[in-house]
Design a protein around this motif. Structure first.
Motif, PDB file in Angstrom:
ATOM      1  N   THR A  31      11.405  -6.144  -2.420  1.00  0.00           N
ATOM      2  CA  THR A  31      12.675  -5.941  -1.727  1.00  0.00           C
ATOM      3  C   THR A  31      12.882  -4.542  -1.154  1.00  0.00           C
ATOM      4  O   THR A  31      13.765  -4.348  -0.320  1.00  0.00           O
ATOM      5  N   ASP A  32      12.094  -3.564  -1.581  1.00  0.00           N
ATOM      6  CA  ASP A  32      12.280  -2.192  -1.101  1.00  0.00           C
ATOM      7  C   ASP A  32      11.507  -2.009   0.204  1.00  0.00           C
ATOM      8  O   ASP A  32      10.557  -1.215   0.295  1.00  0.00           O
ATOM      9  N   VAL A  33      11.933  -2.742   1.239  1.00  0.00           N
ATOM     10  CA  VAL A  33      11.196  -2.763   2.507  1.00  0.00           C
ATOM     11  C   VAL A  33      12.098  -2.519   3.710  1.00  0.00           C
ATOM     12  O   VAL A  33      11.707  -2.787   4.850  1.00  0.00           O
ATOM     13  N   ALA A  34      13.305  -1.986   3.480  1.00  0.00           N
ATOM     14  CA  ALA A  34      14.225  -1.759   4.599  1.00  0.00           C
ATOM     15  C   ALA A  34      13.651  -0.780   5.618  1.00  0.00           C
ATOM     16  O   ALA A  34      13.995  -0.846   6.805  1.00  0.00           O
ATOM     17  N   ARG A  35      12.770   0.106   5.165  1.00  0.00           N
ATOM     18  CA  ARG A  35      12.100   1.030   6.094  1.00  0.00           C
ATOM     19  C   ARG A  35      11.315   0.267   7.152  1.00  0.00           C
ATOM     20  O   ARG A  35      11.206   0.705   8.299  1.00  0.00           O
ATOM     21  N   GLY A  57       0.810  -1.203   0.000  1.00  0.00           N
ATOM     22  CA  GLY A  57       0.000   0.000   0.000  1.00  0.00           C
ATOM     23  C   GLY A  57       0.846   1.257   0.000  1.00  0.00           C
ATOM     24  O   GLY A  57       0.594   2.209  -0.765  1.00  0.00           O
ATOM     25  N   TYR A  58       1.880   1.287   0.831  1.00  0.00           N
ATOM     26  CA  TYR A  58       2.774   2.445   0.869  1.00  0.00           C
ATOM     27  C   TYR A  58       3.616   2.528  -0.400  1.00  0.00           C
ATOM     28  O   TYR A  58       3.882   3.624  -0.919  1.00  0.00           O
ATOM     29  N   PHE A  59       4.054   1.383  -0.908  1.00  0.00           N
ATOM     30  CA  PHE A  59       4.863   1.348  -2.135  1.00  0.00           C
ATOM     31  C   PHE A  59       4.094   1.966  -3.299  1.00  0.00           C
ATOM     32  O   PHE A  59       4.624   2.814  -4.030  1.00  0.00           O
ATOM     33  N   LEU A  60       2.851   1.560  -3.486  1.00  0.00           N
ATOM     34  CA  LEU A  60       2.068   2.069  -4.612  1.00  0.00           C
ATOM     35  C   LEU A  60       1.724   3.540  -4.439  1.00  0.00           C
ATOM     36  O   LEU A  60       1.680   4.295  -5.420  1.00  0.00           O
TER      37      LEU A  60
END
Length: 287
Positions: free
Chosen positions: A243-247, A133-136
């Motif tokens: 993969t863009d979830v380091a946050r 949800g945050y990615f989109l």
């Protein structure tokens, strides 16, 4: 096989491989699979772990609730907790998951109720719906966001009434999705590996969770060591979204590998190796 009973009375079919005294690894399948997906991987890991697999509600030999609400992530967490309490009540476990198994496992590793009960997590081709949800929201004008929406067309198709069920029952949906996976170098499941119920019941996973989570994502974080494995030929989930979830997961490792979406079936040896390496590297366990 044995059954455990979830909080709402749903019976969950559980399977076990390996030495009963070894560290516990629980492997969770996605849609439209059942626990048989993990057999080749479990046989390879049974030398090192007590491997536990189970049929997610609606699939395999587990009960098949009819109500859509019975497939919410909160109910899936209750199923996992029932399995966890049965197989490892006093020790934390390793977690390995694929597709919708990973989607729900992200919910588990970010759950306050399960803190301290999961020591490591290998996620293959399945992000947290809240993270998506945050990615989109942040990338909806970018090529990455557009590309993922193009890959995710089926998510919106599964929201339609009766048509997806008809597609599985008549067989043409099998041909469409099989062609997508073969185009990326994957293989389709063997005859009898899935039942019609696996396809039809699991549609409720999408209908009960996806739109609600994408519309109102929650801040869900975890300190569990996570290995996010992204096949470069995945026809359904792009690498950035996985993969863009380091946050959200600062103790994150990423591995981009050759292959298609159904890695556990197409390359079980690689899945077993990556799982063992991750466990040894970050979870403090030695074979």
């Amino acid at each position: 096989m044995r059954y455990v009973t979830s909080a709402d009375g749903t019976r969950i079919a559980v399977y076990e491989y390996g030495d009963a005294t070894a560290p516990v690894l629980i492997a969770i399948h996605g849609y439209p699979d059942n626990a048989t997906l993990w057999e080749p991987v479990a046989r390879r890991l049974a030398e090192h772990f007590r491997v536990i697999t189970y049929d997610v509600r609606g699939a395999g030999e587990s009960d098949q609730p009819r109500q859509r609400a019975a497939y919410r992530l909160e109910r899936l967490e209750e199923d996992f907790t029932a399995v966890l309490d049965a197989v490892s009540p006093g020790q934390p476990v390793q977690l390995l998951a694929h597709d919708w198994g990973s989607i729900q496992s992200w919910h588990f590793v970010t759950s306050e109720r399960l803190q301290g009960r999961i020591v490591s997590f290998v996620s293959i081709s399945g992000p947290s719906l809240d993270h998506v949800g945050y990615f989109l929201r942040s990338r909806w004008r970018s090529w990455e966001g557009l590309k993922q929406l193009m890959h995710s067309w089926y998510v919106f198709y599964f929201q339609l009434p009766w048509l997806p069920e008809r597609g599985w029952r008549k067989g043409w949906a099998h041909r469409v999705f099989g062609r997508l996976e073969r185009s990326a170098g994957g293989t389709t499941p063997a005859e009898g590996e899935r039942s019609l119920g696996d396809y039809v019941n699991g549609l409720n996973l999408y209908r009960a969770n996806v739109l609600q989570r994408l519309a109102r994502p929650r801040e869900r974080r975890t300190g569990v060591p996570v290995l996010a494995v992204s096949p470069d030929g995945d026809a359904f989930v792009t690498t950035p979204m996985q993969t863009d979830v380091a946050r959200w997961a600062p103790n994150l490792s990423v591995q981009v590998v050759r292959g298609g979406h159904w890695m556990p079936r197409n390359d079980p040896g690689l899945v077993a190796r990556l799982t063992l390496e991750h466990t040894r590297r970050v979870a403090g366990w030695r074979a």
